[in-house]
Design an enzyme around this catalytic site. Structure first.
Site, mmCIF file in Angstrom:
data_model
loop_
_atom_site.group_PDB
_atom_site.id
_atom_site.type_symbol
_atom_site.label_atom_id
_atom_site.label_comp_id
_atom_site.label_asym_id
_atom_site.label_seq_id
_atom_site.Cartn_x
_atom_site.Cartn_y
_atom_site.Cartn_z
ATOM 1 C CB SER A 106 -67.420 -21.523 62.415
ATOM 2 O OG SER A 106 -68.329 -21.536 64.070
ATOM 3 C CE LYS A 112 -67.708 -26.114 59.821
ATOM 4 N NZ LYS A 112 -67.709 -24.508 60.554
ATOM 5 C CE LYS A 164 -66.736 -20.618 67.016
ATOM 6 N NZ LYS A 164 -67.663 -21.372 66.303
#
Length: 295
Positions: free
Chosen positions: A95, A238, A170
């Site tokens: 990701s 993140k 995502k």
């Protein structure tokens, strides 16, 4: 069956690689300490570097934590690009940021490979049960080549669009997941503070409009105080950084996302960066001076 290089054998990567081995594919990885015994028993081999993986593989899958990690594996010293053979399919299931993904795809294509971004959702349970949702950015040809491999690991596989589109999807997923975990936390915390049986509250909510997989899985974690990851808070941080950086570029306000990020940061400040992301409830409990389940 394919010769597959798989780089990134973490919480998610280990079971994903296991499914590919079970399906009869031949797998090779980069040596990093001791290879998981189960994968070794199933025939996974180790080589010295990503370049050595590329030299052996027809398909390469990367499943590493962040954008710089993908860049290093692909283009760093002894990186994949140094051993890439013409026609090799490179599938990044990490990701990471959408814009660098487009640049990675360009460079792999210039080197003669085919690039697919295919981040996943479903957590450790989805990886173990081969039930991941996989969001794909690729050419039509790339998607068609990748699909038979992806369906070994996932249940819902959707081509969103061209390169970077899977990563964009995502990021959107991680926004929704973070805000839903926060909403479940607030709802259960309210019920507990008010003196209700929080387990019965969750059971009731699962039968109504508030029902969600997050209420089911993460709500249970909150009640049972089981915060071993799953999916670590530092990784969700993140992902929300990617969302907030993208929002600035798009001149877009994401106030709920920013708030969820602050709560994750509060967890990290209390030593919780490796907690499961359901641990966001602990930041809210700190503010309320009340723990779910207390009388």
């Amino acid at each position: 069956m394919s010769k597959i290089g798989f780089i990134g054998l973490g919480i998610m990567g280990r079971p994903m690689a296991g499914h590919l081995l079970d399906a009869g594919h031949e797998l090779v990885t980069v040596k990093r300490g001791s290879l998981d015994a189960t994968l070794a028993e199933k025939g996974m081999r180790e080589v010295a570097s990503p370049a050595a993986v590329a030299a052996e593989a027809e398909v390469i899958i990367t499943m590493v934590p962040d954008t710089p990690d993908v860049e290093q594996v692909l283009f760093g010293e002894d990186g994949i690009i140094e051993g890439l053979k013409p026609g090799t399919l490179v599938i990044d299931m990490s990701s990471i940021a959408p814009m660098p993904t487009q640049e990675f795809a360009r460079r792999i294509h210039e080197a003669g490979g085919e690039y697919v971004d295919a981040p996943v959702s479903g957590g450790e349970g989805g990886a173990i049960n081969a039930a991941l949702t996989i969001m794909v950015g690729a050419t039509v040809e790339g998607f068609e080549r990748a699909h038979p491999i992806l369906e070994v690991m996932g249940k819902t596989i959707t081509r969103i669009g061209g390169h970077g589109a899977g990563q964009t999807c995502k990021v959107a997923n991680q926004i929704v997941v973070a805000l839903t975990i926060e909403a479940v936390s607030e709802g259960l915390l309210f019920a507990s503070k008010a003196g209700a049986d929080v387990a019965k509250v969750r059971e009731s909510l699962l039968g109504g409009l508030a029902q969600s997989k997050i209420l089911d899985v993460h709500g249970e974690r909150m009640i049972n105080r089981t915060f071993d990851p799953g999916f670590k808070i530092k990784l969700h941080q993140k992902d929300l950084n990617l969302a907030l950086e993208g929002a600035r570029t798009l001149n877009l306000a994401l106030p709920g996302t920013a708030n969820a990020q602050q709560l994750f940061q509060a967890c990290a400040a209390h030593g919780g960066e490796d907690w499961d992301h359901a641990g966001i409830v602990r930041a809210l409990e700190e503010l309320a001076n009340h723990q779910i389940g207390q009388s």
